[in-house]
Design a protein around this motif. Structure first.
Motif, PDB file in Angstrom:
ATOM      1  N   LEU A 190     -14.069  68.942 -53.344  1.00 53.20           N
ATOM      2  CA  LEU A 190     -13.537  69.356 -52.043  1.00 53.20           C
ATOM      3  C   LEU A 190     -13.699  68.233 -51.028  1.00 53.20           C
ATOM      4  O   LEU A 190     -12.809  67.948 -50.233  1.00 53.20           O
ATOM      5  CB  LEU A 190     -14.294  70.574 -51.514  1.00 53.20           C
ATOM      6  N   LEU A 191     -14.866  67.607 -51.072  1.00 49.89           N
ATOM      7  CA  LEU A 191     -15.173  66.556 -50.104  1.00 49.89           C
ATOM      8  C   LEU A 191     -14.117  65.459 -50.143  1.00 49.89           C
ATOM      9  O   LEU A 191     -13.630  65.006 -49.114  1.00 49.89           O
ATOM     10  CB  LEU A 191     -16.564  65.983 -50.420  1.00 49.89           C
ATOM     11  N   VAL A 192     -13.747  65.020 -51.354  1.00 48.59           N
ATOM     12  CA  VAL A 192     -12.808  63.900 -51.425  1.00 48.59           C
ATOM     13  C   VAL A 192     -11.358  64.358 -51.366  1.00 48.59           C
ATOM     14  O   VAL A 192     -10.474  63.565 -51.081  1.00 48.59           O
ATOM     15  CB  VAL A 192     -13.030  63.038 -52.685  1.00 48.59           C
ATOM     16  N   LEU A 193     -11.106  65.653 -51.631  1.00 50.97           N
ATOM     17  CA  LEU A 193      -9.720  66.107 -51.644  1.00 50.97           C
ATOM     18  C   LEU A 193      -9.239  66.555 -50.271  1.00 50.97           C
ATOM     19  O   LEU A 193      -8.041  66.584 -50.022  1.00 50.97           O
ATOM     20  CB  LEU A 193      -9.553  67.267 -52.632  1.00 50.97           C
ATOM     21  N   GLY A 194     -10.140  66.925 -49.381  1.00 51.43           N
ATOM     22  CA  GLY A 194      -9.741  67.482 -48.090  1.00 51.43           C
ATOM     23  C   GLY A 194      -8.778  66.559 -47.354  1.00 51.43           C
ATOM     24  O   GLY A 194      -8.939  65.343 -47.376  1.00 51.43           O
ATOM     25  N   SER A 195      -7.785  67.166 -46.698  1.00 47.15           N
ATOM     26  CA  SER A 195      -6.861  66.341 -45.925  1.00 47.15           C
ATOM     27  C   SER A 195      -7.227  66.389 -44.443  1.00 47.15           C
ATOM     28  O   SER A 195      -6.481  65.919 -43.605  1.00 47.15           O
ATOM     29  CB  SER A 195      -5.428  66.817 -46.107  1.00 47.15           C
ATOM     30  N   ASN A 196      -8.348  67.021 -44.135  1.00 51.42           N
ATOM     31  CA  ASN A 196      -8.834  66.982 -42.760  1.00 51.42           C
ATOM     32  C   ASN A 196     -10.360  66.958 -42.784  1.00 51.42           C
ATOM     33  O   ASN A 196     -10.980  67.198 -43.830  1.00 51.42           O
ATOM     34  CB  ASN A 196      -8.299  68.167 -41.942  1.00 51.42           C
ATOM     35  N   TYR A 197     -10.927  66.675 -41.628  1.00 50.14           N
ATOM     36  CA  TYR A 197     -12.375  66.484 -41.586  1.00 50.14           C
ATOM     37  C   TYR A 197     -13.142  67.777 -41.851  1.00 50.14           C
ATOM     38  O   TYR A 197     -14.284  67.731 -42.280  1.00 50.14           O
ATOM     39  CB  TYR A 197     -12.799  65.892 -40.238  1.00 50.14           C
ATOM     40  N   LEU A 198     -12.522  68.932 -41.583  1.00 47.74           N
ATOM     41  CA  LEU A 198     -13.277  70.166 -41.786  1.00 47.74           C
ATOM     42  C   LEU A 198     -13.457  70.455 -43.276  1.00 47.74           C
ATOM     43  O   LEU A 198     -14.547  70.817 -43.714  1.00 47.74           O
ATOM     44  CB  LEU A 198     -12.596  71.346 -41.084  1.00 47.74           C
TER      45      LEU A 198
END
Lengths: 629, 488
Positions: free
Chosen positions: A133-141
């Motif tokens: 999730l950390l590397v896949l997120g497209s936003n900071y949240l």
């Protein structure tokens, strides 16, 4: 556009499913099933990641929205993923190394009861889920969800053997220190919402130019505070060595190859913001350099095999931050990758040694293991050569890039980084020689028990050893016939630094020669002093200072923990028990003077309460009406 | 009609229970009543959202210009849902707790629920006050009759606090009533009031103190840790899970929109108090050796954040606060369940006397870990969404010039909450089993069920909070619109 992007949610979901099944049915499932499931879901994620990686390599990047996460007023934060070169590279590292470590764990943890075995794999799967999730997120949240989630798994896995108070204390320390960093991260996010009205990478980076340098400096410094927590930099690094309380494969996966590099990922991802804040860049570079040297100096006199590797990790992370700080983002990320190979290898090798030694971790009680556990020895040797920067290993290629970048930025940085690299070679050779060379110094019982680890452990070692040698060739310097495959691949996410210096080739040759000569010298010098007689367990003078880790833990205890306790016990307790209660008693006495209600109250009659309320209300009405007229 | 039945069902069942002497029948009936209310809440709030079915208007005290008017907007519905959901959970969790004269106990619990429902539904000030007391008075009796050793002294303290608070509120309400042109207690008339700034300034403090006592906010909190410790756990769950929300609800329904000027001008001071209290309570939570006091102080810290967010007067802050009012209710009830189970099995709640419970009760410890993670607002738990929005709101707020500092200082509570919550996990559940802890057994099926419901809610609302945010957005938008037009 390939449809494979539509399936990207499966990458984190597979490990999550593994977590749920292994976690919920840990008593029903047998060890075999648990192991197959635990490794299988990671393999599945790896396969999809490889397919995605190929898509990205042919030039496709995509944002994949999943659902509305938070939508309040003008603020809208979707739950969405971004697959681009940077994230797809991290996907490969996480699932690839993750898979090898899962396989290794099946053998390493086999003494555990089925229930705890399943708990272990559930935690490990959950960790991979959050890391993805950390590397896949497209936003900071979404990134932050992964960011705190991996911290949770780290907490759970450090405290995996939860009966041991020392271990659980280390787990809590790790979580709390991470949280200090997380507060910085969160404050940066609030600031972004305030400044840009969004947390999505696209929007924030597009609007970054409209902001002032002061604001961007503040924001990036706060982000960097987050990075110092997660990636164990000064001043928040002291949790990482303690985190070695967890099982060794956990140290390899979480505390070496993946989680601790999250800070580097985050800064590389936010390079648009950081590049606009030169002050922050200096802070990042100096912190990285200082951490690299501090941790390396401590590693010189540690006797616990895992502690040496832990400080070495802190030190190598420092090198990565140095690279980021001088603007060589791709070099930092490149070192993340090569470090993942050789540090995972070293930790797993250490695990194999500990396994052979029946749980012993003190290298002064080892020695002469090379003949007893040859595969472990040989792969460990490769790991040591790689981390020390032996020519043409992956560690050489990536560290060489960092040193060059430092050289072109600031000569002082360069020389200090060279010193750090030398220290690295010294403590790693010390570790290698004390463990594998000379004669055995343990008990006869241990000697009898010595054995090579099973294939489930040695095969990952061999594969990682191959990667540690060849993994760096994708970015071999031009002088040695290389091409910038790595930098070119990343260029759509992170720009690479170009050095157009005619002296570059000469510099590369000098570095190559110096490294080779230094390594040889260190080997000769240390093999003499370390393989004869019994090594010291006790130190004095400077050595004692270093062996005691510069007394930083004691310092923190004195300036933070103790004053807080004092405040609690003296000031707050006084306010709570004396001042506030005194005020309440005063009010109580007034009420008592005002009537007999109190006695009625204590008899506990329903009527008196209601009566009291009604009377007070009525009295008030009457007074009000009188006043009005 | 439906709006009235939320109050009517528990009230009438309560009345009946006073007459039933059989303890297990009383318990079963009480549980049935709460289930009925819960079923009604779920059904009606989804079916009739925003429709006339959720309104009620009847003549009540014409002499005082007060009518029996109920109306459920988004915020009210959410709080009704919390009240309706928490009571059955509380009864399941404390199913095996024996009480003397159990029928009276359950009857008072139901009356308290009726009062709470009324507080969240009333749109008439006098009616609101009436329900406020109806919710509180049973609580005094529940504490003073079924509480622990020091129950009398503690209940007295609790009473003094809330009595003074209620009195201040009553003075304020009557004053406002006298200012209305049509001499009416209805919320609508209060909205039309045209009060001078100096009137609003002192009225603000009357209401603020009344609500602050209930929440409680520093320095009006000292009744709370003692009361939570001494009250029977079921009552403590009601107090901390639902009743403290009356204070926040009161601020949002009766203080902010009625006294916007006072709210704007004193918001900064109130926010400072809330921020200070958060850190104060968090630090105290760290040094507690009693599980109940730890949960109590932790709760004060969390409530502090909610009021800080309320005073931010931003949409993110207000929606976060409303969401968190629900979330905190669920989560803190979960924590109390765990404490109750530990106390019942081991006879102690002293942290230093416990240890190693994870080996004795693995299922309990897993459920606890999830609830504890919600207590530290870890992402993907419900509390994270609430806290994230609240902090965002505080940061974006323009009520104070110090909003950035407030956010940063209050932010330290997220570090401190990790310290005391994980300390609890470490000392109570991990480590080696102490002699007292060896009395711990695995929890029973119905207790598991109650905790599992909470855990599922924590995770579902943590991953997909948008429906709840949609529910309250209307309330927040109209509240903000009302306040901004009255901005000085």
């Amino acid at each position: 556009m390939s449809t494979v992007f539509q399936w990207v949610w499966l990458i984190p979901l597979l490990p999550f499913a593994g977590f749920l099944i292994n976690g919920l049915f840990r008593r029903q499932l047998g060890k075999t099933f648990t192991a197959l499931l635990g490794c299988g879901v990671i393999l599945g994620a790896l396969v999809i990641s490889v397919v995605l990686f190929n898509e990205v390599r042919s030039g496709h990047s995509q944002t994949i929205p999943l659902f509305d996460f938070i939508r309040v007023g003008k603020l809208s934060i979707p739950f969405s993923f971004l697959v681009d070169p940077l994230s797809s590279l991290f996907l490969l590292i996480i699932t690839g190394i993750g898979f090898l470590i899962h396989v290794y764990s099946t053998a390493y943890m086999k003494e555990e009861s089925p229930e705890h075995y399943a708990r272990y794999f559930a935690y490990l799967n959950l960790f991979v889920f959050f890391m993805l999730l950390l590397v896949l997120g497209s936003n900071y949240l979404v990134m932050f969800i992964g960011w705190e989630g991996v911290g949770l798994c780290s907490f759970l896995l450090i405290g995996y053997w939860f009966r041991n108070n020392e271990y659980t204390h280390a787990a809590r320390k790790a979580f709390v220190m991470n949280r200090i960093g997380d507060l910085g991260f969160l404050l940066a996010l609030f600031w972004m919402i305030n400044e840009f009205g969004s947390l999505s990478f696209n929007e924030v980076f597009a609007k970054a130019g409209t902001s002032t340098t002061a604001i961007l400096t503040g924001m990036t410094l706060l982000l960097f505070v987050g990075a110092t927590g997660k990636s164990a930099q000064i001043p928040l690094y002291t949790w990482l060595p303690d985190a070695m309380a967890g099982p060794t494969p956990v140290s390899a996966l979480i505390h070496a190859a993946t989680m601790v590099t999250a800070g580097i990922y985050m800064i590389a991802r936010s390079h648009v913001l950081f590049s606009l804040a030169p002050v922050t860049m200096d802070v990042v570079a100096i912190t990285g350099l200082a951490t690299a040297l501090l941790a390396a100096s401590i590693a010189l006199y540690q006797n616990d095999i895992k502690k040496v590797l832990a400080y070495s990790t802190v030190s190598q992370l420092g090198f990565m931050f140095l690279a980021l700080g001088v603007g060589a983002y791709t070099s930092g990320v490149f070192h993340v990758m090569t470090h993942a190979f050789f540090k995972a290898l070293l930790f797993l090798g250490a695990g194999s040694v500990i396994h052979a030694m029946g749980g012993e971790q003190d290298i002064t009680k080892m020695g002469g293991l090379r003949r007893k556990i040859p595969v472990t020895f040989f792969t460990f040797l490769i790991g040591v050569l790689a981390i020390s920067g032996f020519p043409f290993t992956s560690g050489f290629v990536s560290k060489d890039e960092i040193l060059l970048a430092a050289y072109y930025h600031n000569k002082m940085y360069f020389w200090l980084a060279v010193l750090g690299a030398l220290l690295t070679a010294i403590y790693m050779f010390r570790l290698l020689l004390l463990t594998f060379a000379g004669s055995f110094r343990g008990t006869a019982d241990q000697q009898h028990h010595l054995h090579e680890s099973p294939p489930a452990m040695t095969i990952p070692l061999v594969l990682l050893a191959l990667l540690s040698v060849a993994g760096g060739w994708v970015q071999l310097p031009h002088v040695f016939g290389g091409h910038d495959y790595f930098n070119q691949f990343l260029s759509a996410s992170v720009p690479a630094q170009e050095h157009s210096d005619p002296g570059l080739a000469t510099l590369e040759y000098i570095l190559l020669g110096v490294t080779a000569a230094a390594l040889l010298l260190i080997y000769i010098l240390s093999s003499r002093s370390l393989t004869r007689g019994n090594p010291q367990g006790e130190y004095s003078g400077v050595k004692k200072f270093l062996a005691n880790k510069w007394y930083v833990d004691e310092l923190y205890e004195r300036i933070i923990t103790k004053p807080l306790h004092w405040l609690n016990r003296n000031v707050l307790d006084f306010i709570e028990k004396e001042i506030i209660d005194w005020m309440v008693d005063g009010v109580g006495k007034l009420v008592q003077l005002g009537g007999r209600q109190v006695r009625l109250l204590q008899t506990g009659q329903v009527g008196s309460y209601v009566l009291l309320m009604v009377i007070s209300a009525v009295v008030f009405f009457v007074i009000q009406f009188l006043i009005k007229k | 009609m439906i709006a009235v039945s939320f109050i009517g069902i528990p009230f009438i069942f309560g009345l009946v229970l006073f007459l039933i002497r059989n303890a297990s029948l009383a318990r079963a009936l009480a549980f049935l009543a709460t289930l009925l209310t819960f079923w009604l809440a779920i059904g009606s709030l989804t079916l009739y959202k925003g429709s006339a079915q959720l309104q009620w208007d009847a003549s009540w005290l014409p002499a005082f210009g007060s009518r029996f008017t109920l109306s459920l907007d988004g915020m009210g519905s959410l709080m009704i849902l919390l009240t309706a959901l928490s009571f059955p959970l509380i009864f399941i969790a404390t199913w095996n707790t024996p009480y003397t004269r159990a029928n009276n106990f359950y009857a008072l619990m139901l009356w308290s629920q009726a009062g709470l429902m009324g507080v969240f539904a009333a749109t008439d000030a006098l009616l609101f006050y009436f329900f406020w007391e109806l919710a509180l008075i049973p609580a005094y009796f529940l504490c003073s009759i079924w509480g622990g050793e020091r129950r009398i002294a503690v209940t007295f303290k609790f009473f003094i606090y809330t009595f003074v608070g209620s009195l201040l509120m009553l003075i304020g309400l009557v004053y406002l009533y006298l200012q209305t042109p049509d001499l009416s207690f209805s919320l609508r008339s209060f909205y039309k009031l045209n009060l001078q700034p100096d009137q609003q300034n002192w009225l603000f403090w009357l209401f603020f103190v009344a609500f602050a006592v209930k929440m409680p906010l520093f320095p009006f909190h000292s009744w709370q840790p003692d009361t939570y410790q001494q009250a029977p756990t079921a009552t403590t769950m009601v107090l901390s899970g639902v009743m403290v929300k009356m204070g926040l609800f009161g601020m949002l329904r009766w203080l902010a929109p009625v006294l916007p000027y006072g709210f704007w001008s004193w918001g900064d001071s109130a926010a400072f108090l809330a921020m200070f209290g958060m850190i104060y309570a968090s630090l105290l939570a760290i040094m507690q050796d009693d599980l109940k006091k730890l949960v109590a102080y932790s709760s004060i810290a969390h409530i502090g954040l909610m009021s800080l967010a309320v005073f931010s007067t931003t949409d993110a802050g207000l929606q976060g606060a409303m969401l968190q009012m629900f979330n905190h209710g669920i989560n803190v009830i979960g924590l109390w369940m765990v404490v109750e189970l530990i106390e019942r099995h081991t006879g102690t709640t002293r942290i230093s006397a416990l240890g190693g419970l994870a080996q004795k009760a693995p299922a309990l410890s897993i459920l606890l870990v999830v609830v504890a993670l919600a207590n530290v607002a870890l992402p993907l738990t419900n509390a994270f969404i609430g806290e994230f929005l609240m902090f965002t709101g505080v940061f974006l707020s323009n009520v104070s010039r110090f909003n950035y500092i407030y956010t940063a200082v209050a932010g330290f509570s997220i570090i401190l909450s990790a310290v005391y919550t994980l300390n609890m996990i470490q000392k109570v559940f991990w480590g080696s089993t102490s002699s007292l802890a060896s009395g711990m057994g695995e929890i029973r099926a119905h207790e598991k069920l109650a905790l599992a419901v909470i855990v599922i809610l924590i995770l579902v609302w943590g991953v997909y909070p948008q429906p709840v945010l949609d529910l309250t957005s209307g309330t927040v938008q109209s509240l903000l619109a009302r306040m901004i037009t009255r901005h000085p």
